[in-house]
Design a protein around this motif. Structure first.
Motif: not given
Length: 346
Positions: A182-184, A231-233, A309-331
């Protein structure tokens, strides 16, 4: 600490819901703006957007997504221990939308229900929040409802959507890894300045001004500093993704798909190229769904990756970013038993 790992939490399923009404950024605009819109569509990559009916709230979309997901999972409603709503489009200033949805969905009174005020970065934060509750306490099953009602006829960027995600306790589950920040100091880059206690709504906010194209702009409208957001993103997200991959002790090639918040084509393409990722590994839904705020990660998974995804085992990386400013990712990991419901049209 920005980097963390959760154990014993299984990603059980996901459902997404969008309104039936579609806005075309080229056809649904005044003729004098057609050439400008064509240029804009080329740059931001958004042709179609979904917009709620006047009577619809975000909670109506989330309600439909949650009902579909619970049905497809086969979960009993009295099994749900927690309900977290992540949105900046509440039904009312108070009470919380989660409390209302707890009743509408027929969940037990023993279920924890509360709101979180986050936008485009909200999905990874929500996974961490509910996942932490499951990992550290007696909560066995929970739902995260994420999305917003943010579309308007004039604005060519935003779209409405609601989503539901189910997590459950599983001692055999693969770990989930997170990098949340986070970066207020940048809070004015994306801001709704009017309507809170700092600047209460008053009659003067009802007086619009007109731009050179004759469009009206109200003082209480969303303020978006495009260059600052770009610039932030593009500066914050790529190194955060690399840091998370290193922390998880894996290689970039181990990730099957990288799903990024669907901001606009310029931002997303810059992030993709900085990380040296192929287009096949970075699905997009900008053209058909626009920027759906915090719902954009599950919307993209539902619309683009569901069958894979319904037909396999998968590893995903999800990344969201925006208002706040805030940014977060997960595996996180999914398997063939993970439920990905068909897109719900409401």
């Amino acid at each position: 600490m920005a980097l963390s790992t959760l154990h014993n939490v299984r990603f059980a399923g996901m459902a997404s819901c969008v309104p039936r009404r579609i806005l075309d950024n080229l056809l649904d605009c005044p003729p004098q703006l057609r050439s400008e819109r064509e240029r804009l569509v080329r740059n931001i990559g958004i042709r179609n957007r979904r917009i709620c009916h006047e009577w619809q709230c975000f909670s109506d979309l989330a309600f439909d997504a949650a009902n579909r997901l619970l049905e497809d999972l086969g979960w009993q409603r009295n099994e749900i221990d927690a309900l977290i709503v992540i949105s900046q489009s509440p039904d009312y200033p108070m009470p919380s939308t989660a409390i209302i949805l707890q009743d509408r969905l027929g969940l037990p009174q023993t279920a924890i229900a509360f709101d979180v005020n986050l936008g485009c970065s909200g999905y990874p934060f929500g996974l961490h929040l509910l996942g932490s509750m499951i990992s550290a306490s007696g909560i066995k099953k929970g739902l995260i409802l994420v999305g917003d009602k943010c579309a308007s006829v004039q604005d060519p960027l935003f779209s409405d959507a609601g989503t539901a995600t189910a997590l459950e306790f599983d001692s055999q589950a693969e770990p989930m890894h997170f990098n949340l920040n986070s970066d207020g100091s940048g809070h004015r880059a994306i801001m709704l300045p009017v309507g809170g206690h700092r600047e209460p709504f008053s009659a003067e906010h009802l007086i619009p001004t007109k731009d050179e194209n004759g469009f009206k702009h109200w003082p209480n409208a969303l303020h978006l500093d495009g260059p600052a957001v770009l610039s932030f993103s593009t500066q914050k997200v790529p190194p955060a993704v690399v840091q998370l991959i290193d922390y998880a002790g894996i290689k970039k090639s181990d990730i099957d798909y990288f799903i990024f918040h669907q901001a606009n084509r310029m931002i997303n393409e810059t992030i993709r190229k900085k990380l040296d990722l192929s287009t096949e590994k970075t699905p997009t839904t900008l053209h058909d769904f626009g920027n759906t705020s915090g719902a954009s990660l599950p919307i993209t998974i539902t619309a683009q990756l569901r069958e894979s995804l319904m037909n396999s085992n998968s590893k995903l990386l999800l990344s969201g970013f925006g208002i706040g400013l805030s940014w977060g990712s997960c595996i996180l990991n999914t398997d063939k038993s993970t439920v990905f419901s068909e897109l719900v049209i409401s």
